[in-house]
Design a protein around this motif. Structure first.
Motif, PDB file in Angstrom:
ATOM      1  N   VAL A 229      38.541  38.802  31.369  1.00 45.95           N
ATOM      2  CA  VAL A 229      37.825  39.298  32.539  1.00 45.95           C
ATOM      3  C   VAL A 229      36.747  38.287  32.887  1.00 45.95           C
ATOM      4  O   VAL A 229      35.917  37.938  32.050  1.00 45.95           O
ATOM      5  CB  VAL A 229      37.209  40.690  32.277  1.00 45.95           C
ATOM      6  CG1 VAL A 229      36.501  41.202  33.521  1.00 45.95           C
ATOM      7  CG2 VAL A 229      38.303  41.682  31.848  1.00 45.95           C
ATOM      8  N   MET A 230      36.753  37.809  34.129  1.00 49.84           N
ATOM      9  CA  MET A 230      35.929  36.669  34.521  1.00 49.84           C
ATOM     10  C   MET A 230      34.659  37.091  35.251  1.00 49.84           C
ATOM     11  O   MET A 230      34.639  38.051  36.024  1.00 49.84           O
ATOM     12  CB  MET A 230      36.741  35.731  35.408  1.00 49.84           C
ATOM     13  CG  MET A 230      38.052  35.250  34.784  1.00 49.84           C
ATOM     14  SD  MET A 230      37.830  34.212  33.307  1.00 49.84           S
ATOM     15  CE  MET A 230      37.094  32.743  34.020  1.00 49.84           C
ATOM     16  N   ASN A 231      33.584  36.326  35.033  1.00 48.09           N
ATOM     17  CA  ASN A 231      32.265  36.590  35.626  1.00 48.09           C
ATOM     18  C   ASN A 231      32.266  36.574  37.145  1.00 48.09           C
ATOM     19  O   ASN A 231      31.651  37.424  37.794  1.00 48.09           O
ATOM     20  CB  ASN A 231      31.260  35.529  35.175  1.00 48.09           C
ATOM     21  CG  ASN A 231      30.770  35.733  33.753  1.00 48.09           C
ATOM     22  OD1 ASN A 231      29.831  35.082  33.319  1.00 48.09           O
ATOM     23  ND2 ASN A 231      31.391  36.626  32.993  1.00 48.09           N
ATOM     24  N   ALA A 232      32.911  35.556  37.722  1.00 51.96           N
ATOM     25  CA  ALA A 232      32.799  35.334  39.158  1.00 51.96           C
ATOM     26  C   ALA A 232      33.399  36.469  39.976  1.00 51.96           C
ATOM     27  O   ALA A 232      32.955  36.731  41.094  1.00 51.96           O
ATOM     28  CB  ALA A 232      33.460  34.011  39.542  1.00 51.96           C
ATOM     29  N   THR A 233      34.415  37.142  39.412  1.00 54.47           N
ATOM     30  CA  THR A 233      35.113  38.205  40.145  1.00 54.47           C
ATOM     31  C   THR A 233      34.921  39.589  39.543  1.00 54.47           C
ATOM     32  O   THR A 233      35.076  40.596  40.232  1.00 54.47           O
ATOM     33  CB  THR A 233      36.616  37.913  40.203  1.00 54.47           C
ATOM     34  OG1 THR A 233      37.152  37.922  38.867  1.00 54.47           O
ATOM     35  CG2 THR A 233      36.883  36.547  40.836  1.00 54.47           C
ATOM     36  N   GLY A 234      34.622  39.652  38.249  1.00 56.28           N
ATOM     37  CA  GLY A 234      34.542  40.947  37.569  1.00 56.28           C
ATOM     38  C   GLY A 234      35.901  41.547  37.331  1.00 56.28           C
ATOM     39  O   GLY A 234      36.019  42.733  37.005  1.00 56.28           O
ATOM     40  N   THR A 235      36.950  40.734  37.470  1.00 58.15           N
ATOM     41  CA  THR A 235      38.324  41.215  37.287  1.00 58.15           C
ATOM     42  C   THR A 235      39.053  40.330  36.289  1.00 58.15           C
ATOM     43  O   THR A 235      38.612  39.223  35.970  1.00 58.15           O
ATOM     44  CB  THR A 235      39.093  41.180  38.624  1.00 58.15           C
ATOM     45  OG1 THR A 235      39.157  39.814  39.092  1.00 58.15           O
ATOM     46  CG2 THR A 235      38.418  42.051  39.676  1.00 58.15           C
ATOM     47  N   GLN A 236      40.205  40.822  35.829  1.00 60.18           N
ATOM     48  CA  GLN A 236      41.044  40.019  34.960  1.00 60.18           C
ATOM     49  C   GLN A 236      41.787  38.979  35.790  1.00 60.18           C
ATOM     50  O   GLN A 236      42.375  39.294  36.826  1.00 60.18           O
ATOM     51  CB  GLN A 236      42.068  40.894  34.228  1.00 60.18           C
ATOM     52  CG  GLN A 236      43.041  40.094  33.375  1.00 60.18           C
ATOM     53  CD  GLN A 236      44.300  40.863  33.032  1.00 60.18           C
ATOM     54  OE1 GLN A 236      44.350  42.074  33.196  1.00 60.18           O
ATOM     55  NE2 GLN A 236      45.329  40.173  32.563  1.00 60.18           N
ATOM     56  N   LEU A 237      41.758  37.731  35.345  1.00 60.66           N
ATOM     57  CA  LEU A 237      42.526  36.678  35.986  1.00 60.66           C
ATOM     58  C   LEU A 237      43.565  36.166  34.997  1.00 60.66           C
ATOM     59  O   LEU A 237      43.248  35.942  33.829  1.00 60.66           O
ATOM     60  CB  LEU A 237      41.612  35.529  36.438  1.00 60.66           C
ATOM     61  CG  LEU A 237      40.543  35.895  37.478  1.00 60.66           C
ATOM     62  CD1 LEU A 237      39.709  34.670  37.836  1.00 60.66           C
ATOM     63  CD2 LEU A 237      41.176  36.493  38.730  1.00 60.66           C
ATOM     64  N   THR A 238      44.791  35.990  35.466  1.00 60.74           N
ATOM     65  CA  THR A 238      45.883  35.614  34.563  1.00 60.74           C
ATOM     66  C   THR A 238      46.424  34.213  34.840  1.00 60.74           C
ATOM     67  O   THR A 238      47.026  33.604  33.957  1.00 60.74           O
ATOM     68  CB  THR A 238      47.040  36.623  34.674  1.00 60.74           C
ATOM     69  OG1 THR A 238      47.469  36.682  36.048  1.00 60.74           O
ATOM     70  CG2 THR A 238      46.598  38.011  34.233  1.00 60.74           C
TER      71      THR A 238
END
Length: 316
Positions: A229-238
């Motif tokens: 889960v990434m800071n810039a988006t607050g979502t999981q990036l795959t």
């Protein structure tokens, strides 16, 4: 146990962190690598005595990164542990990328050392400050920042959305102090200055980010082996490309930590484990959902406790 891992960032440091873990050979090896990268004797690194060194971005970022990754590697090696999902707060995101298989320890350490160096150089070019504002909504704090920017004409923004009622503001000393006064007038529960020397996650870091990207761009990222889960988006990036983009803007973008925690909650973990010094992130998680079980691994006592809790049971 279905556990989510969260890695702390700068601001979680304290004098003597990691010193009691030096008796563990795997941990000591990683600390030796950190000390060598900083060109410091190992005993000086693990026995910082001055507040000035404790606030040194260039020293503290690799130090916290090393502690966090070493503890994670110990959990994997000795407890056969596999996390459900990982995330890190600001600096902690680099430890999360190592845990997720995107970066090696060595590459992560090099990136964090250079990140700290460039951020420190940028911090030296001005008078900067960061402060946590507790008890006000994001909308109210955003209005306060806009008013303080207009009044002072200086850099100021929300740098961290830590929880629904905790924001970190970042900018010039004058702007942060003016905003802090406004927040107090609007009945903020507390305003707490952070142990940092720069206006992190603002345009004040633009020059540092440009310098950092010259080195970051040369690195080959690996596909993640588990959800990050990434800071810039607050979502999981795959996708590697999406992760790369998020890291390219991380230094100059707000940390969407509250959104990140909500994303972690969607995985329905049995517990969240904060790996690294301090308990800052544990407190933020609890402020969002007191029912969440939180474990901490940051010193020898906590390591011994979690070793017993997670130790695999082998049957004949």
């Amino acid at each position: 146990m279905r556990a989510a891992l969260i890695f702390p960032g700068q601001g979680s440091q304290f004098l003597g962190m990691g010193r009691d873990l030096m008796q563990i050979s795997m941990f000591k090896k990683r600390m030796q690598q950190v000390a060598a990268s900083l060109q410091l004797p190992l005993d000086v690194l693990v026995d910082l005595k001055s507040k000035q060194m404790l606030l040194s971005t260039e020293i503290i970022q690799p130090y916290i990164f090393g502690i966090s990754v070493a503890l994670y590697e110990m959990m994997c090696a000795e407890l056969s542990f596999q996390p459900l999902v990982v995330a890190g707060h600001s600096l902690g995101e680099y430890a999360a990328l190592v845990a997720g298989g995107v970066l090696s320890f060595e590459t992560g350490l090099q990136m964090v050392r250079l990140r700290g160096k460039y951020m420190s150089l940028a911090a030296d070019k001005g008078q900067w400050k960061m402060a946590a504002v507790l008890g006000l909504s994001a909308e109210v704090v955003a209005d306060i920042c806009e008013e303080a920017r207009h009044t002072t004409g200086e850099i100021l923004r929300i740098a961290n959305y830590n929880s629904p009622t905790q924001m970190v503001i970042s900018g010039s000393v004058k702007a942060v102090e003016h905003a802090s006064k406004l927040a107090s007038e609007r009945n903020a529960f507390r305003i707490a200055p952070l142990q940092v020397s720069g206006a992190f996650h603002t345009e004040a870091m633009q020059e540092a980010n440009i310098a950092f990207l010259k080195v970051w761009s040369k690195e080959q990222l690996s596909s993640p082996k588990l959800p990050i889960v990434m800071n810039a988006t607050g979502t999981q990036l795959t996708e590697v490309g999406d992760i790369d983009h998020a890291m390219r803007i991380q230094m100059i973008s707000p940390v969407q930590w509250a959104s990140s925690v909500r994303t972690i909650f969607q995985y329905a973990p049995d517990c969240l484990i904060e790996i690294g010094p301090g308990r800052v992130l544990s407190g933020l998680v609890k402020s969002m959902d007191r029912s969440q079980q939180i474990l901490n691994v940051g010193n020898i006592q906590e390591w011994n406790m979690i070793s017993k809790k997670l130790k695999p049971i082998h049957t004949a």
